[in-house]
Scaffold this motif. Structure first.
Motif, PDB file in Angstrom:
ATOM      1  N   GLU A 184      -0.202  45.840 -64.977  1.00 12.43           N
ATOM      2  CA  GLU A 184      -0.734  46.401 -63.743  1.00 12.43           C
ATOM      3  C   GLU A 184      -2.262  46.420 -63.714  1.00 12.43           C
ATOM      4  O   GLU A 184      -2.860  46.378 -62.640  1.00 12.43           O
ATOM      5  CB  GLU A 184      -0.191  47.812 -63.517  1.00 12.43           C
ATOM      6  CG  GLU A 184       1.310  47.890 -63.296  1.00 12.43           C
ATOM      7  CD  GLU A 184       1.743  47.331 -61.943  1.00 12.43           C
ATOM      8  OE1 GLU A 184       0.895  46.792 -61.208  1.00 12.43           O
ATOM      9  OE2 GLU A 184       2.941  47.417 -61.633  1.00 12.43           O
ATOM     10  N   TYR A 185      -2.892  46.472 -64.876  1.00 11.81           N
ATOM     11  CA  TYR A 185      -4.355  46.427 -64.882  1.00 11.81           C
ATOM     12  C   TYR A 185      -4.855  45.017 -64.605  1.00 11.81           C
ATOM     13  O   TYR A 185      -5.752  44.816 -63.768  1.00 11.81           O
ATOM     14  CB  TYR A 185      -4.919  46.924 -66.212  1.00 11.81           C
ATOM     15  CG  TYR A 185      -6.435  46.849 -66.244  1.00 11.81           C
ATOM     16  CD1 TYR A 185      -7.205  47.695 -65.452  1.00 11.81           C
ATOM     17  CD2 TYR A 185      -7.087  45.903 -67.034  1.00 11.81           C
ATOM     18  CE1 TYR A 185      -8.598  47.607 -65.459  1.00 11.81           C
ATOM     19  CE2 TYR A 185      -8.462  45.826 -67.053  1.00 11.81           C
ATOM     20  CZ  TYR A 185      -9.218  46.669 -66.259  1.00 11.81           C
ATOM     21  OH  TYR A 185     -10.586  46.575 -66.252  1.00 11.81           O
ATOM     22  N   ASN A 194      -4.682  43.958 -61.021  1.00 13.96           N
ATOM     23  CA  ASN A 194      -5.494  44.716 -60.067  1.00 13.96           C
ATOM     24  C   ASN A 194      -6.944  44.234 -60.140  1.00 13.96           C
ATOM     25  O   ASN A 194      -7.795  44.830 -60.809  1.00 13.96           O
ATOM     26  CB  ASN A 194      -5.392  46.212 -60.372  1.00 13.96           C
ATOM     27  CG  ASN A 194      -5.906  47.077 -59.234  1.00 13.96           C
ATOM     28  OD1 ASN A 194      -6.689  46.620 -58.399  1.00 13.96           O
ATOM     29  ND2 ASN A 194      -5.480  48.320 -59.197  1.00 13.96           N
ATOM     30  N   LEU A 206      -9.750  46.819 -59.150  1.00 14.57           N
ATOM     31  CA  LEU A 206     -10.001  47.847 -60.159  1.00 14.57           C
ATOM     32  C   LEU A 206     -10.767  47.274 -61.340  1.00 14.57           C
ATOM     33  O   LEU A 206     -11.728  47.890 -61.828  1.00 14.57           O
ATOM     34  CB  LEU A 206      -8.678  48.458 -60.622  1.00 14.57           C
ATOM     35  CG  LEU A 206      -8.780  49.562 -61.673  1.00 14.57           C
ATOM     36  CD1 LEU A 206      -9.582  50.741 -61.150  1.00 14.57           C
ATOM     37  CD2 LEU A 206      -7.391  50.013 -62.126  1.00 14.57           C
ATOM     38  N   GLN A 227       0.072  55.375 -60.639  1.00 15.53           N
ATOM     39  CA  GLN A 227       0.575  54.325 -59.748  1.00 15.53           C
ATOM     40  C   GLN A 227       2.085  54.193 -59.852  1.00 15.53           C
ATOM     41  O   GLN A 227       2.763  53.923 -58.850  1.00 15.53           O
ATOM     42  CB  GLN A 227      -0.088  52.997 -60.103  1.00 15.53           C
ATOM     43  CG  GLN A 227       0.417  51.803 -59.304  1.00 15.53           C
ATOM     44  CD  GLN A 227      -0.239  50.501 -59.720  1.00 15.53           C
ATOM     45  OE1 GLN A 227      -1.400  50.488 -60.141  1.00 15.53           O
ATOM     46  NE2 GLN A 227       0.490  49.401 -59.626  1.00 15.53           N
ATOM     47  N   ARG A 249      -2.365  51.289 -54.110  1.00 18.76           N
ATOM     48  CA  ARG A 249      -2.216  50.085 -54.917  1.00 18.76           C
ATOM     49  C   ARG A 249      -0.737  49.769 -55.144  1.00 18.76           C
ATOM     50  O   ARG A 249      -0.315  48.618 -55.025  1.00 18.76           O
ATOM     51  CB  ARG A 249      -2.944  50.251 -56.260  1.00 18.76           C
ATOM     52  CG  ARG A 249      -2.661  49.132 -57.254  1.00 18.76           C
ATOM     53  CD  ARG A 249      -3.012  47.757 -56.721  1.00 18.76           C
ATOM     54  NE  ARG A 249      -2.483  46.699 -57.587  1.00 18.76           N
ATOM     55  CZ  ARG A 249      -2.396  45.423 -57.253  1.00 18.76           C
ATOM     56  NH1 ARG A 249      -2.794  45.019 -56.059  1.00 18.76           N
ATOM     57  NH2 ARG A 249      -1.912  44.539 -58.100  1.00 18.76           N
ATOM     58  N   ALA A 300       1.019  46.333 -53.888  1.00 24.15           N
ATOM     59  CA  ALA A 300       1.633  45.464 -54.900  1.00 24.15           C
ATOM     60  C   ALA A 300       3.106  45.213 -54.593  1.00 24.15           C
ATOM     61  O   ALA A 300       3.589  44.071 -54.684  1.00 24.15           O
ATOM     62  CB  ALA A 300       1.479  46.094 -56.284  1.00 24.15           C
ATOM     63  N   SER A 307      -6.568  49.528 -49.294  1.00 26.62           N
ATOM     64  CA  SER A 307      -6.485  49.779 -50.721  1.00 26.62           C
ATOM     65  C   SER A 307      -7.797  49.455 -51.423  1.00 26.62           C
ATOM     66  O   SER A 307      -8.267  50.211 -52.287  1.00 26.62           O
ATOM     67  CB  SER A 307      -5.348  48.944 -51.318  1.00 26.62           C
ATOM     68  OG  SER A 307      -5.285  49.082 -52.715  1.00 26.62           O
ATOM     69  N   GLU A 308      -8.409  48.342 -51.062  1.00 25.76           N
ATOM     70  CA  GLU A 308      -9.671  47.973 -51.710  1.00 25.76           C
ATOM     71  C   GLU A 308     -10.782  48.953 -51.365  1.00 25.76           C
ATOM     72  O   GLU A 308     -11.575  49.342 -52.237  1.00 25.76           O
ATOM     73  CB  GLU A 308     -10.076  46.556 -51.322  1.00 25.76           C
ATOM     74  CG  GLU A 308     -11.364  46.104 -51.983  1.00 25.76           C
ATOM     75  CD  GLU A 308     -11.469  44.603 -52.161  1.00 25.76           C
ATOM     76  OE1 GLU A 308     -12.542  44.133 -52.587  1.00 25.76           O
ATOM     77  OE2 GLU A 308     -10.477  43.882 -51.897  1.00 25.76           O
ATOM     78  N   THR A 341     -10.276  52.003 -53.428  1.00 25.36           N
ATOM     79  CA  THR A 341     -10.523  51.782 -54.854  1.00 25.36           C
ATOM     80  C   THR A 341     -12.012  51.742 -55.166  1.00 25.36           C
ATOM     81  O   THR A 341     -12.471  52.384 -56.126  1.00 25.36           O
ATOM     82  CB  THR A 341      -9.849  50.472 -55.315  1.00 25.36           C
ATOM     83  OG1 THR A 341      -8.448  50.549 -55.063  1.00 25.36           O
ATOM     84  CG2 THR A 341     -10.085  50.237 -56.802  1.00 25.36           C
ATOM     85  N   HIS A 372      -5.169  40.374 -53.810  1.00 21.04           N
ATOM     86  CA  HIS A 372      -4.373  41.546 -54.196  1.00 21.04           C
ATOM     87  C   HIS A 372      -3.023  41.183 -54.759  1.00 21.04           C
ATOM     88  O   HIS A 372      -2.157  42.057 -54.838  1.00 21.04           O
ATOM     89  CB  HIS A 372      -4.227  42.484 -53.003  1.00 21.04           C
ATOM     90  CG  HIS A 372      -5.500  43.185 -52.642  1.00 21.04           C
ATOM     91  ND1 HIS A 372      -5.764  44.488 -53.009  1.00 21.04           N
ATOM     92  CD2 HIS A 372      -6.608  42.756 -51.989  1.00 21.04           C
ATOM     93  CE1 HIS A 372      -6.970  44.832 -52.588  1.00 21.04           C
ATOM     94  NE2 HIS A 372      -7.507  43.797 -51.970  1.00 21.04           N
TER      95      HIS A 372
END
Length: 560
Positions: free
Chosen positions: A30-31, A34, A37, A135, A325, A329, A362-363, A366, A560
């Motif tokens: 997930e990192y 993203n 992030l 998340q 996020r 996703a 979302s962006e 973030t 994304h």
């Protein structure tokens, strides 16, 4: 001559061969997925934490962790008031999956790593860890957040901090209630049924055992309307102190277990049946001669506990952003693996527009959340502190309010699947409103912005300086910044009732200015221009997916 004959055997019609369904979104990092992030982590001086963030990303993206999240939200906490012999125990039992999740989050420092290892970017690294865990499973994030947030308040009372801060900094976790544990999870309880957000209407009383005063023991009697995570090891609470040690609404640390190992009086009256946040128990509690220690000055309870509130408000922003996020996703994943009317859903213009708009939201959240986290680091200048005072409240108001509608629109991208509890967006849809309610609902936050503007005028200057860094890059944004300045100037001139009535509009304007300015500075032009046109342009819409012409939808979705 022999004749042969062929025999045709009946064959069943297969009705349960699965086709045109998305493959499970499991065993992903997930990192690493993203992009936004990761860029923010490196931009705001936390690149040193990326190895551990990748490890967290693998963990929370695993099928095992996702299964634990589902278990924790379907097997809900249960209250046991008495043991079988009639002893009052007031314990809440959680599914083992919940304990596995919170243990992992604490092991990776998503609670207090920024206090344990203060350096540039430490709050950013902690924010990212907190968001990655939240998340996938948001309920456990409540006690994790409160344990993080309690540190600044505890440090106002050095003798109390000396005992409790090392426990809070520990990366070990045990669900057992014990005075001998090397670690501790913290909760908080302020509101009462007759006052709610008006905590000065609290009626819980605190009577000193001896002389009283800061660091002294008191006996608390009263009823708290909301006490989240009641199996925490200790809590910060507000009560009306009496006696020679000082009177007025004061802050107290209340342990579940006393130093001699006996249980403190902490009667859990019932667990709240909440809309969402199901894996996390919230309760009403009764105190009856309950031992607690005064933290901070008598009569200054709000000032003491507000240090904790400021941190949990930031975590509301982080939690809502983490939810956005997850929504993006899941929506992008589903629509990329599903066909309808002869084409993949994500490639059909109407759906691409919706996905792009959800991604823009979302962006924006973030980049704002991580920028705020950086402003909370110990190396923050006076200007940074003034900026975060106002910007945290502004972001808490706006991003948390955007969360529920955002999750609903993402849920709709999954169609009927999204509306079932078998997929995570139903949980997310129920979860997002708590971030807007917790630590100050919309009006409370909007009025807090007005209060900051009046009492700390330097915060306005710092906020304006931040958003003005993007001036000259986009004419529509420049016009919006001019309107925002006019709004804020007008607020300072009108009477108090008029200012309160206009507060929401002003805070919305400020939030959009902050998000857009950060996107202009830090995100690709396609993202910034699309966000500004969609949120500030002449043809802006109330619904996701009604984007203006000329937006590079495919590029935004791909990001994304």
């Amino acid at each position: 001559m022999t004749q042969t004959s062929s025999v045709t055997h009946p064959a069943p019609h297969i009705t349960h061969t699965v086709s045109n369904q998305a493959i499970p979104r499991v065993d992903v990092n997930e990192y690493e997925l993203n992009t936004v992030l990761g860029e923010a982590i490196r931009r705001h001086d936390a690149g040193w934490a990326e190895d551990e963030l990748r490890e967290i990303g693998r963990l929370v993206g695993s099928a095992c962790f996702q299964h634990d999240a589902a278990l924790a939200n379907s097997h809900l906490p249960e209250l046991t008031s008495f043991d079988r012999y009639g002893n009052r125990i007031d314990e809440v039992e959680y599914h083992p999956a919940y304990h596995r999740i919170i243990a992992a989050a604490i092991a990776h420092g998503s609670h207090t790593r920024c206090w344990a290892d203060p350096r540039p970017g430490s709050h950013v690294a902690r924010a990212a860890a907190f968001m990655l865990f939240g998340q996938i499973e948001p309920g456990h994030a409540c006690p994790v957040s409160m344990t993080h947030a309690v540190i600044p308040s505890l440090e106002l009372q050095p003798d109390v901090a000396a005992r409790w801060v090392p426990k809070a900094l520990s990366r070990s976790y045990s669900p057992e209630l014990s005075a001998d544990k090397p670690s501790a999870i913290f909760g908080m309880s302020m509101t009462e049924k007759q006052g709610g957000s008006d905590v000065r209407a609290n009626t819980t009383v605190a009577r000193p055992v001896g002389a009283g005063g800061p660091g002294a023991d008191y006996l608390l009697t009263g009823h708290k309307w909301f006490c989240s995570a009641p199996m925490s090891d200790a809590f910060l609470m507000l009560a009306q102190s009496e006696g020679a040690g000082g009177e007025g609404l004061s802050c107290f640390l209340l342990p579940r277990v006393l130093p001699d190992g006996t249980r403190n009086v902490f009667r859990i009256q019932r667990l709240k049946d909440k809309l969402g946040n199901k894996s996390n128990a919230s309760s009403e509690i009764e105190l009856d001669g309950t031992v607690a220690t005064m933290v901070g000055e008598p009569g200054r309870g709000v000032r003491t506990i507000i240090e904790m509130v400021a941190q949990t408000r930031l975590d509301c922003v982080l939690g809502s952003t983490a939810g956005m996020r997850q929504s993006v996703a899941e929506a992008v994943w589903h629509t990329r693996h599903r066909e309808a009317f002869g084409a993949t859903l994500s490639e059909q213009p109407a759906m691409t527009a919706v996905l792009a708009d959800l991604a823009l939201e979302s962006e924006a959240a973030t980049v704002t959340a991580i920028r705020l986290a950086r402003a909370h680091d110990e190396d923050a200048t006076d200007t940074e502190r003034a900026f975060r005072r106002l910007a945290t409240a502004v972001a808490k108001y706006w991003i948390c309010k955007r969360g529920p509608h955002h999750s609903y629109e993402a849920l709709e991208c999954l169609g009927g699947n999204g509306y079932t509890e078998a997929f995570p967006l139903a949980m997310r849809y129920r979860e997002q409103p708590v971030m807007a309610v917790w630590e100050g609902s919309g009006n409370v936050i909007a009025l807090d912005v007005l209060r900051a503007m009046t009492r700390e005028p330097e915060s306005i200057g710092a906020f304006d300086a931040e958003v003005s860094l993007a001036r000259g890059a986009n004419r529509t944004l420049d016009r919006h910044l001019d309107r925002m300045r006019d709004q804020l100037g007008e607020l300072a001139r009108v009477d108090a009732p008029t200012a309160q009535r206009r507060a929401r509009s002003a805070v919305e304007s400020m939030a959009l200015a902050l998000e857009a300015s950060l996107l202009v500075r830090f995100s690709p032009n396609a993202v910034a221009d699309a966000f500004i046109a969609a949120r500030m342009g002449d043809n802006r819409s109330f619904e996701y997916g009604a984007l203006p012409d000329g937006v590079d939808l495919a590029a935004i979705v791909e990001r994304h």
